[in-house]
Design an enzyme around this catalytic site. Structure first.
Site, short mmCIF file in Angstrom:
data_model
loop_
_atom_site.label_atom_id
_atom_site.label_comp_id
_atom_site.label_asym_id
_atom_site.label_seq_id
_atom_site.Cartn_x
_atom_site.Cartn_y
_atom_site.Cartn_z
N TYR A 53 2.67 8.46 11.75
CA TYR A 53 2.66 6.87 11.81
C TYR A 53 1.41 6.45 12.60
O TYR A 53 0.83 5.50 12.25
CB TYR A 53 3.91 6.15 12.07
CG TYR A 53 4.71 6.32 10.68
CD1 TYR A 53 4.76 5.37 9.42
CD2 TYR A 53 5.95 7.42 10.68
CE1 TYR A 53 5.53 5.90 8.18
CE2 TYR A 53 6.61 7.37 9.60
CZ TYR A 53 6.46 6.71 8.38
OH TYR A 53 7.32 7.06 7.36
N GLN A 86 5.83 -3.54 -0.63
CA GLN A 86 6.34 -2.36 -0.23
C GLN A 86 5.60 -1.68 0.88
O GLN A 86 5.88 -0.70 1.58
CB GLN A 86 6.25 -1.48 -1.42
CG GLN A 86 7.32 -1.85 -2.57
CD GLN A 86 6.97 -1.30 -3.80
OE1 GLN A 86 7.79 -0.02 -3.82
NE2 GLN A 86 6.13 -1.60 -4.66
N ASN A 87 4.17 -2.23 0.97
CA ASN A 87 3.26 -1.76 2.06
C ASN A 87 3.58 -1.98 3.38
O ASN A 87 4.13 -3.14 3.66
CB ASN A 87 1.98 -2.00 1.72
CG ASN A 87 1.35 -1.55 0.55
OD1 ASN A 87 1.97 -0.78 -0.27
ND2 ASN A 87 0.58 -2.26 -0.22
N ASP A 89 1.17 -1.63 5.63
CA ASP A 89 0.06 -2.16 6.44
C ASP A 89 0.00 -3.81 6.51
O ASP A 89 0.91 -4.37 5.91
CB ASP A 89 -1.24 -1.82 5.48
CG ASP A 89 -1.45 -2.46 4.02
OD1 ASP A 89 -1.39 -3.64 3.82
OD2 ASP A 89 -1.74 -1.42 2.70
N HIS A 104 9.55 -2.79 3.16
CA HIS A 104 9.59 -1.48 3.79
C HIS A 104 9.09 -1.32 5.32
O HIS A 104 8.71 -0.36 5.62
CB HIS A 104 8.95 -0.48 3.09
CG HIS A 104 9.55 -0.20 1.57
ND1 HIS A 104 8.95 0.39 0.53
CD2 HIS A 104 10.63 -0.50 1.17
CE1 HIS A 104 9.54 0.37 -0.49
NE2 HIS A 104 10.77 -0.18 -0.22
N GLY A 170 -0.20 -2.42 -8.31
CA GLY A 170 -0.38 -1.04 -7.68
C GLY A 170 0.87 -0.64 -6.98
O GLY A 170 0.74 -0.11 -6.09
N THR A 171 1.78 -0.50 -8.01
CA THR A 171 2.98 0.14 -7.87
C THR A 171 3.70 0.75 -8.84
O THR A 171 3.44 0.28 -10.13
CB THR A 171 4.13 -0.84 -7.06
OG1 THR A 171 5.29 0.09 -6.93
CG2 THR A 171 4.47 -1.93 -8.01
P1 NAD Z 1 3.83 3.79 -5.54
O1 NAD Z 1 4.71 4.71 -6.30
O2 NAD Z 1 3.95 2.37 -5.64
O3 NAD Z 1 2.32 4.35 -6.38
C1 NAD Z 1 1.20 3.82 -6.22
C2 NAD Z 1 0.71 3.04 -7.59
O4 NAD Z 1 -0.65 2.59 -7.05
C3 NAD Z 1 0.49 4.11 -8.72
O5 NAD Z 1 0.95 3.37 -10.06
C4 NAD Z 1 -0.93 3.95 -8.93
O6 NAD Z 1 -1.32 4.47 -10.30
C5 NAD Z 1 -1.25 2.81 -8.29
N1 NAD Z 1 -2.93 2.80 -8.06
C6 NAD Z 1 -3.60 3.97 -7.56
N2 NAD Z 1 -4.94 3.37 -7.29
C7 NAD Z 1 -4.70 1.98 -7.46
C8 NAD Z 1 -5.85 1.00 -7.41
N3 NAD Z 1 -6.93 1.24 -6.99
N4 NAD Z 1 -5.45 -0.35 -8.04
C9 NAD Z 1 -4.05 -0.67 -8.24
N5 NAD Z 1 -3.32 0.38 -8.57
C10 NAD Z 1 -3.60 1.58 -8.12
O7 NAD Z 1 3.53 4.33 -4.19
P2 NAD Z 1 3.51 5.33 -3.45
O8 NAD Z 1 2.09 5.66 -3.18
O9 NAD Z 1 4.14 6.55 -4.00
O10 NAD Z 1 4.21 4.96 -1.96
C11 NAD Z 1 5.47 5.37 -1.88
C12 NAD Z 1 6.14 4.13 -0.71
O11 NAD Z 1 5.24 4.32 0.54
C13 NAD Z 1 5.79 2.72 -1.26
O12 NAD Z 1 6.79 1.82 -0.36
C14 NAD Z 1 4.48 2.42 -0.74
O13 NAD Z 1 4.07 1.14 -0.41
C15 NAD Z 1 4.32 3.04 0.73
N6 NAD Z 1 3.00 3.38 1.02
C16 NAD Z 1 2.41 2.36 1.61
C17 NAD Z 1 1.21 2.43 1.99
C18 NAD Z 1 0.49 1.15 2.61
O14 NAD Z 1 1.14 0.48 3.23
N7 NAD Z 1 -0.96 0.91 2.29
C19 NAD Z 1 0.46 3.61 1.65
C20 NAD Z 1 1.08 4.53 1.04
C21 NAD Z 1 2.54 4.60 0.68
#
Ligand code: NAD
Length: 227
Positions: A53, A86-87, A89, A104, A170-171
């Site tokens: 982290y 869910q992010n 950031d 989250h 984006g999820t």
């Molecule tokens: P997720 O399962 O929601 O999958 C990510 C989604 O983003 C996928 O459906 C993919 O097709 C889509 N995607 C990829 N590039 C994209 C773009 N340019 N525009 C729009 N959509 C796009 O998420 P995860 O990555 O498996 O994460 C699991 C958990 O971890 C969640 O709670 C997530 O929010 C968290 N996480 C947070 C961050 C952050 O805070 N930025 C980063 C990674 C994971």
């Protein structure tokens, strides 16, 4: 004003340079989810979790919100907007959105292992093994790990229940309970999903915009202006 509720996931921040977890090249290829995002992982190797982290926080400090975060903030001119993210950031905040529910947790906050209610702002600073909260317990990231409860879920469900427009962006809708929020929409609520991956959702009033977040948001703004 109409209520527009956004559910955002890792994909909205991908174009800011923050990796998603599941996509190819995602973070899960470098780390095992159970090692860095579960309480078992924490007790097995706190140093690894803290460093994971810390890296995410350092990376976040160097990134900026992209046009998709900014377009969502701009919607506040015409709608009452609630962002459920869910992010972990802070890119929605930095883009200017004012009502944000972090399902989250947040990278820029820490809390003690014993008490999940009191959080401490740490900005983009590292946590170190041995750093303690005022209650004397080790500080941990204020992040909801797999298997932990999601305290903000009820507030999020209430917001979705009042939505006239529900935008999912984006999820993968793979992570529960966040993915279940769609079932709280009321009849007549218009649902849009922006994601480059195809989704089949057997719901009324559902439109997928199969694009990356920034392009998808431009198209959505056009749809909203037309309607
Ligand atoms: P997720 O399962 O929601 O999958 C990510 C989604 O983003 C996928 O459906 C993919 O097709 C889509 N995607 C990829 N590039 C994209 C773009 N340019 N525009 C729009 N959509 C796009 O998420 P995860 O990555 O498996 O994460 C699991 C958990 O971890 C969640 O709670 C997530 O929010 C968290 N996480 C947070 C961050 C952050 O805070 N930025 C980063 C990674 C994971």
């Amino acid at each position: 004003m109409k209520n527009l509720v956004v559910l955002s996931g890792a994909g909205i921040s991908a174009e800011s340079g923050i990796k998603t977890f599941r996509d190819s090249n995602g973070l899960w290829e470098e780390y095992r989810v159970e090692d860095v995002a579960s309480i078992e992982g924490w007790y097995k190797n706190k140093e690894l979790v803290i460093e994971f982290y810390n890296k995410r926080r350092r990376e976040l400090e160097k990134t900026s919100p992209n046009e998709a975060h900014k377009s969502i903030a701009a919607l506040e001119k015409d709608y009452h907007v609630t962002v459920i993210t869910q992010n972990i950031d802070d890119l929605h905040e930095r883009a200017g959105s004012t009502e944000i529910i972090h399902l989250h947790g947040e990278l820029t906050k820490a809390r003690s292992v014993k008490n999940d209610e009191k959080t401490y702002d740490i900005g983009y600073n590292d946590i170190h093994p041995g750093d303690t909260a005022p209650d004397g317990d080790q500080l941990r990231p204020h992040v909801v790990w797999f298997g932990e409860s999601v305290p903000e879920l009820q507030r999020a469900a209430q917001a979705v229940g009042k939505a006239d427009i529900f935008l999912i962006i984006g999820t993968s809708l793979n992570v529960y309970p966040a993915a279940g929020l769609i079932h709280y929409t009321r009849p007549g609520c218009r649902i849009y999903l922006i994601d480059p991956q195809p989704f089949r959702l057997n719901l009324e009033n559902f439109t997928q915009i199969q694009e990356k977040a920034t392009v998808g948001m431009k198209k959505l703004m056009e749809y909203l202006t037309e309607s």
